[in-house]
Design an enzyme around this catalytic site. Structure first.
Site, PDB file in Angstrom:
ATOM      1  N   HIS A 164      54.813   1.410  91.103  1.00 24.25           N
ATOM      2  CA  HIS A 164      54.644   1.104  92.609  1.00 24.25           C
ATOM      3  C   HIS A 164      53.413   1.365  93.497  1.00 24.25           C
ATOM      4  O   HIS A 164      53.435   0.835  94.199  1.00 24.25           O
ATOM      5  CB  HIS A 164      55.353   2.489  93.544  1.00 24.25           C
ATOM      6  CG  HIS A 164      55.397   2.618  94.075  1.00 24.25           C
ATOM      7  ND1 HIS A 164      56.994   2.589  95.043  1.00 24.25           N
ATOM      8  CD2 HIS A 164      54.449   3.576  95.349  1.00 24.25           C
ATOM      9  CE1 HIS A 164      56.640   3.266  95.828  1.00 24.25           C
ATOM     10  NE2 HIS A 164      55.101   3.722  96.712  1.00 24.25           N
ATOM     11  N   GLU A 165      52.770   2.112  92.654  1.00 27.30           N
ATOM     12  CA  GLU A 165      51.200   2.093  93.537  1.00 27.30           C
ATOM     13  C   GLU A 165      50.270   1.844  93.208  1.00 27.30           C
ATOM     14  O   GLU A 165      49.477   1.047  93.607  1.00 27.30           O
ATOM     15  CB  GLU A 165      50.998   3.434  92.956  1.00 27.30           C
ATOM     16  CG  GLU A 165      51.310   4.923  93.248  1.00 27.30           C
ATOM     17  CD  GLU A 165      51.635   5.399  93.959  1.00 27.30           C
ATOM     18  OE1 GLU A 165      50.896   4.615  95.104  1.00 27.30           O
ATOM     19  OE2 GLU A 165      52.316   5.671  94.508  1.00 27.30           O
ATOM     20  N   HIS A 168      51.548  -1.193  95.686  1.00 29.23           N
ATOM     21  CA  HIS A 168      50.205  -0.931  96.847  1.00 29.23           C
ATOM     22  C   HIS A 168      48.711  -1.643  96.803  1.00 29.23           C
ATOM     23  O   HIS A 168      48.170  -1.972  97.402  1.00 29.23           O
ATOM     24  CB  HIS A 168      49.898   0.586  97.027  1.00 29.23           C
ATOM     25  CG  HIS A 168      51.372   1.226  97.679  1.00 29.23           C
ATOM     26  ND1 HIS A 168      51.899   0.649  98.577  1.00 29.23           N
ATOM     27  CD2 HIS A 168      51.978   1.843  98.079  1.00 29.23           C
ATOM     28  CE1 HIS A 168      53.030   1.730  99.330  1.00 29.23           C
ATOM     29  NE2 HIS A 168      53.098   2.782  98.282  1.00 29.23           N
ATOM     30  N   GLU A 264      56.790   0.802 102.040  1.00 28.72           N
ATOM     31  CA  GLU A 264      57.151   1.741 100.515  1.00 28.72           C
ATOM     32  C   GLU A 264      58.575   1.147  99.694  1.00 28.72           C
ATOM     33  O   GLU A 264      58.429   0.492  98.853  1.00 28.72           O
ATOM     34  CB  GLU A 264      58.368   3.073 101.776  1.00 28.72           C
ATOM     35  CG  GLU A 264      56.657   4.121 101.724  1.00 28.72           C
ATOM     36  CD  GLU A 264      55.999   3.811 100.289  1.00 28.72           C
ATOM     37  OE1 GLU A 264      55.887   3.993  99.145  1.00 28.72           O
ATOM     38  OE2 GLU A 264      54.028   4.193 101.450  1.00 28.72           O
TER      39      GLU A 264
END
Length: 394
Positions: A164-165, A168, A264
């Site tokens: 997830h990070e 980003h 997100e």
């Protein structure tokens, strides 16, 4: 710009984000204009509204280069030192493979599999379950996770959070969010400065002069006709200035929300693309749900996290979609299965640091892309209730 798939959604998001950031930067000049209105009223309280608007417009043109230079300096300082500021607030410390072999290997494997430059790893001591990415270029990128997250999540779930990070970072979300926070910080700073200046001023008994609240009231020698002529214009100018300041602050918050909320869901999808394991992302979100509050962290730091439990007034200023909404999207579009809210078992005294993760580790989940007859990452383990949509059903 129409978006039909994950990558076109990302491209469309970036285009809209650049427009939003440009609008956010323009708010600085709105605040300068509002400040000029207040200054003109202080200098000459007996003029008409048209006079104040004209003079404030001239002041804005004159102050334009100075406002731009100050904003650029603010951004430059934050560019080079924002990570130090965040680390000072959160207490995050860089770790090596020797210090955190489990975490380091999980991130390294993800980066190698997709040819991504590995960011720095940081760990902050906190029982909260959360993680966030920061940085504005390859040399600055870092991912910070809490010790509570490492303790409560199993390897597949930690890998999903890291994915997830990483998403980003890959999508440019980190840079945009950091820049947005910097510019919003400028807007907030000047907004507070103007309000402090405004509250130090008071309308005296004549109804036509502005004076400092700390100074003694001067006697009025203006005629009643002068008071009637100038008082109304000054009041209207101040009302316009206050409205502009409030509007600039509100819009700066809305822009941050638009940047954060839309990213997100894409980061969750990007994590599934990296790990091929939607169930791990779902169970990670369920464990993090309502357990991510970082004590002492600013709202700017919380906006960067995997989950931000600070909802604001009636969820109006929530920076993240709800966990339910994110899980629903993963179930609908990635084929994951939702186990519902998950309770974390209490840690018994004397248990090792690894015990909670081992206790919490469910049978390894399988995503829609799994082609093995065994749960991913756990050879010989029996399929469990979190099997993907094509896994065995009971």
């Amino acid at each position: 710009m129409a978006a039909y798939g994950l990558y076109t959604h990302i491209a469309s998001n970036k285009f809209r984000s650049m427009l939003l950031l440009a609008g956010l930067f323009l708010l600085i000049y709105v605040l300068v204009f509002a400040g000029a209105l207040v200054a003109e009223v202080v200098l000459n309280s007996g003029a008409s509204l048209n006079y104040y608007l004209t003079r404030a417009s001239r002041d804005l043109i004159a102050a334009f280069p100075y406002a731009t230079i100050i904003a650029a300096l603010w951004i430059a300082i934050a560019y080079f030192f924002h990570q130090n500021m965040i680390d000072a607030v959160t207490g995050g410390e860089s770790v090596t493979r020797q210090q955190q072999p489990r975490l380091y290997n999980l991130l390294e494997n993800l980066c190698i599999s997709r040819g991504i430059t590995m960011p720095k790893l940081k760990v902050m001591e906190s029982p909260a379950l959360n993680a966030f990415a920061t940085g504005l270029n390859q040399r600055q990128y870092s991912i910070t996770v809490t010790s509570g997250l490492l303790q409560a999540l199993n390897d597949q779930e930690i890998e999903a959070v890291l994915g997830h990070e990483l998403t980003h970072i890959r999508n440019g979300d980190v840079q945009l969010m950091v820049i947005a926070m910097i510019i919003a910080g400028v807007v907030g700073f000047f907004g507070e400065l103007f309000f402090r200046t405004f509250t130090n001023l008071s309308w005296n008994s004549t109804g036509s002069d502005w004076s400092s609240s700390s100074s003694s009231s001067s006697s009025s020698s203006s005629s009643s006709s002068d008071r009637g002529k100038g008082g109304g214009g000054a009041v209207m100018a101040i009302i316009i200035a206050v409205v502009l300041i409030l509007l600039a602050w509100l819009l700066s918050q809305v822009v941050k929300l638009a940047l954060s909320r839309s990213r997100e869901l894409l980061a969750d999808a990007g994590s599934v693309e990296l790990t091929k394991n939607p169930d791990a992302m779902i169970t990670a979100l369920r464990k993090i749900e309502n357990r991510g509050e970082l004590p002492g962290a600013t709202s700017a730091v919380m906006e960067l996290c995997v989950d931000n439990p600070r909802e604001g007034f009636a969820d109006l200023f929530a920076t993240h979609p709800s966990v339910d909404a994110r899980v629903k999207a993963l179930v609908q579009f990635a084929g994951g299965r939702d186990p519902g809210p998950l309770a974390l078992p209490a840690v018994e005294p004397g248990e090792s640091e690894e015990s909670p993760a081992e206790q919490l580790e469910p049978p390894a989940p399988r995503g829609p892309w799994s082609d093995s007859s065994e749960p991913a990452g756990v050879p010989g383990a029996r399929p469990g209730p979190l099997d993907g949509p094509w896994g065995p059903h009971r």
